[in-house]
Design a protein around this motif. Structure first.
Motif, PDB file in Angstrom:
ATOM      1  N   LEU A 148    -106.013 -23.700 -25.353  1.00  0.00           N
ATOM      2  CA  LEU A 148    -106.357 -24.108 -23.993  1.00  0.00           C
ATOM      3  C   LEU A 148    -107.381 -23.175 -23.368  1.00  0.00           C
ATOM      4  O   LEU A 148    -107.638 -22.084 -23.884  1.00  0.00           O
ATOM      5  N   THR A 149    -107.952 -23.635 -22.268  1.00  0.00           N
ATOM      6  CA  THR A 149    -108.847 -22.770 -21.506  1.00  0.00           C
ATOM      7  C   THR A 149    -108.069 -22.168 -20.346  1.00  0.00           C
ATOM      8  O   THR A 149    -107.113 -22.755 -19.842  1.00  0.00           O
ATOM      9  N   ILE A 150    -108.496 -20.975 -19.943  1.00  0.00           N
ATOM     10  CA  ILE A 150    -108.023 -20.376 -18.695  1.00  0.00           C
ATOM     11  C   ILE A 150    -109.293 -20.085 -17.906  1.00  0.00           C
ATOM     12  O   ILE A 150    -110.104 -19.252 -18.313  1.00  0.00           O
TER      13      ILE A 150
ATOM     14  N   ALA B 297    -115.829 -26.032 -28.244  1.00  0.00           N
ATOM     15  CA  ALA B 297    -115.622 -24.780 -27.525  1.00  0.00           C
ATOM     16  C   ALA B 297    -115.998 -25.025 -26.073  1.00  0.00           C
ATOM     17  O   ALA B 297    -116.819 -25.891 -25.771  1.00  0.00           O
ATOM     18  N   ASP B 298    -115.398 -24.274 -25.181  1.00  0.00           N
ATOM     19  CA  ASP B 298    -115.634 -24.447 -23.747  1.00  0.00           C
ATOM     20  C   ASP B 298    -115.544 -23.058 -23.111  1.00  0.00           C
ATOM     21  O   ASP B 298    -114.455 -22.500 -22.984  1.00  0.00           O
ATOM     22  N   ILE B 299    -116.691 -22.498 -22.780  1.00  0.00           N
ATOM     23  CA  ILE B 299    -116.746 -21.092 -22.338  1.00  0.00           C
ATOM     24  C   ILE B 299    -117.622 -20.986 -21.088  1.00  0.00           C
ATOM     25  O   ILE B 299    -118.706 -21.577 -21.049  1.00  0.00           O
TER      26      ILE B 299
ATOM     27  N   ILE C 157    -114.876 -17.864 -14.636  1.00  0.00           N
ATOM     28  CA  ILE C 157    -114.760 -17.149 -15.909  1.00  0.00           C
ATOM     29  C   ILE C 157    -113.796 -17.962 -16.759  1.00  0.00           C
ATOM     30  O   ILE C 157    -112.639 -18.168 -16.377  1.00  0.00           O
ATOM     31  N   GLU C 158    -114.290 -18.443 -17.893  1.00  0.00           N
ATOM     32  CA  GLU C 158    -113.503 -19.365 -18.718  1.00  0.00           C
ATOM     33  C   GLU C 158    -113.403 -18.848 -20.142  1.00  0.00           C
ATOM     34  O   GLU C 158    -114.409 -18.722 -20.847  1.00  0.00           O
ATOM     35  N   ASP C 159    -112.173 -18.541 -20.549  1.00  0.00           N
ATOM     36  CA  ASP C 159    -111.899 -18.162 -21.932  1.00  0.00           C
ATOM     37  C   ASP C 159    -111.060 -19.240 -22.592  1.00  0.00           C
ATOM     38  O   ASP C 159    -110.424 -20.058 -21.920  1.00  0.00           O
TER      39      ASP C 159
HETATM   40 MN    MN Z   1    -112.945 -26.041 -19.321  1.00  0.00          MN
END
Ligand code: MN
Ligand code: GLY
Ligand code: MN
Length: 429
Positions: free
Chosen positions: A381-383, A285-287, A398-400
């Protein structure tokens, strides 16, 4: 049966429920090997897993080479995979090579899958690792090309690739040796239902980490204490490790994209940027969230926060099959964010967005970028737009994470609030 089982202790003194390492079914790994063979269409594919040395750093437990894990689900050091695609009259063959039983290694590191037990992974043939070179030589006799993970990948991939070439040097002479990375990147980019479910578990545990942080943040607390609360919450919620070193940057440190020293003290009036995610049964996960240290955003920080949030929402809303992540034009998500900053921010603010808009996530936090930019259903993917203002002493990201659906996307991190008021309300509670 799953090859490895682990136990997490949940709660003080409570006897823990056994949390299994979640693998997909043998049939799914088999489909992946077949799909790779079909994409290549001939030759011989050899993919090495990491050995003990490559798979761990001084402070971390063994972590398998990702392409190898994707193709086998085998999570132990020293294995290798050979796939010989069907070609002409020669039938498809696949062989998993695993180390011989080693009493000394077992004593130090615990039981390993031997040749017999590795059969449960579902690869057609399982042989001793020492049989790899002779088998590869034999299979290559009538095949012109050898495919593998060639030098060119980052860090440890380079070691594995160089070892492959060194080990097969004799076999490779007069052969056409090609890299397999882009084909694997294309396959890995579209996630299976099982992968999406596992990534969601990594996300859910990482959301717990962020919520835990918001409870401890206040002036005088150190970045390290915030990181500690987050790591503790992620592991307690089921992650086996973090997916990357926690980034907890307060004040000016929030403008350093991969800041991970985490050694400053949170000061009143500023923000703290937390880019933190865990790994659950190998999936990342990447948040990122950016929150006010004192519980309420100052006017200037709120203005920039809302500008980033607006851009982020626009980009998430535009995610759908066929959209392009990296493109600047009308169908490009990056272009949407750039235009948002131009239209809604002060002149030149767009130049403070200094990194890519997002990336694929899966077995790696930065999953390999597929050769085509067009999004497809099942991609994760991340945004993560951001604006970094070191001259003003703060940055906002801000990363979702989203999964592409038939006609749009689902925000996997949607349970973690990102509206400024919602964050302030939780921090005040
Ligand atoms: Mn990322
Ligand atoms: N956490 C690293 C990144 O957002 O890409
Ligand atoms: Mn991140």
């Amino acid at each position: 049966m799953n090859p490895r089982r682990r136990t997490f202790l949940l709660g003080l003194g409570a006897l823990a429920p056994a949390a299994a390492w979640e693998r997909e079914s043998a049939a799914i790994y088999s489909q992946r090997r077949r799909a790779l063979a079909e994409a290549v269409g001939g030759g011989l594919i050899v993919v090495l897993g990491y050995d003990e040395y490559e798979g761990r750093s001084g402070y971390s437990s063994f972590r398998q080479e990702s392409h190898f894990y994707y193709l086998t689900g085998h999570n132990e050091p020293g294995a290798a995979l050979a796939i010989a695609p069907e070609s002409g009259r020669r039938p498809y063959r696949e062989i998993l090579f695993v180390p011989e039983a080693d009493a000394h290694a077992s004593k130090w590191l615990g039981p390993r899958l031997g040749i017999d037990d590795a059969g449960e992974l579902g690869v057609d043939e399982v042989l001793s690792r020492s049989a790899m070179e002779p088998q590869a030589r034999m299979l290559l006799k009538e095949r012109k090309r050898l495919y593998g993970l060639l030098p060119g990948g980052p860090g440890r991939d380079r070691n594995a690739a160089e070892r492959l070439l060194a080990r097969l040097q004799e076999v490779c002479r007069r052969k056409d040796v090609r890299d397999i990375r882009s084909r694997l990147a294309r396959l890995r980019a579209v996630k299976s239902t099982g992968e999406i479910a596992t990534i969601q578990k990594a996300v859910d545990a990482s959301i717990e980490a962020h919520l835990a942080a918001w409870k401890v943040i206040r002036p005088g607390v150190t970045e390290q204490q915030v990181a500690g609360a987050m790591v503790g919450a992620a592991l307690t919620a089921g992650c086996e490790r973090m997916a990357y070193p926690p980034i907890v940057g307060s004040g000016l440190n929030s403008t350093i994209l991969h800041y991970d020293r985490n050694d400053a003290t949170l000061a009143a009036g500023g923000v703290v940027l937390m880019d933190v995610g865990g790994e659950y049964s190998r999936y990342a996960a990447d948040i990122t969230r950016t929150v006010p240290v004192s519980g309420v955003f100052s006017d200037r920080r709120r203005k920039i926060y809302d500008l980033v949030l607006g851009a982020q929402k626009q980009a998430v809303a535009a995610v759908k099959p066929g959209a392009r992540l990296y493109a600047h034009g009308p169908s490009g998500l990056t272009g949407i964010v750039e235009r948002w900053f131009e239209r809604h921010g002060e002149p030149g603010i767009g130049s403070r967005f200094t990194h890519g808009l997002g990336h694929h996530v899966g077995l790696d936090v930065h999953d390999p970028r597929p050769p085509e930019d067009e999004l497809q259903r099942g991609m994760v993917l991340t945004i993560e737009p951001g604006l970094y203002l070191p001259d003003e002493g703060f940055g906002v990201r801000i990363e979702d994470m989203v999964v592409v659906t038939d006609d749009g996307c689902r925000t996997m991190t949607g349970r973690l609030p990102k509206e400024a008021e919602a964050i302030e309300a939780i921090m005040a509670a």
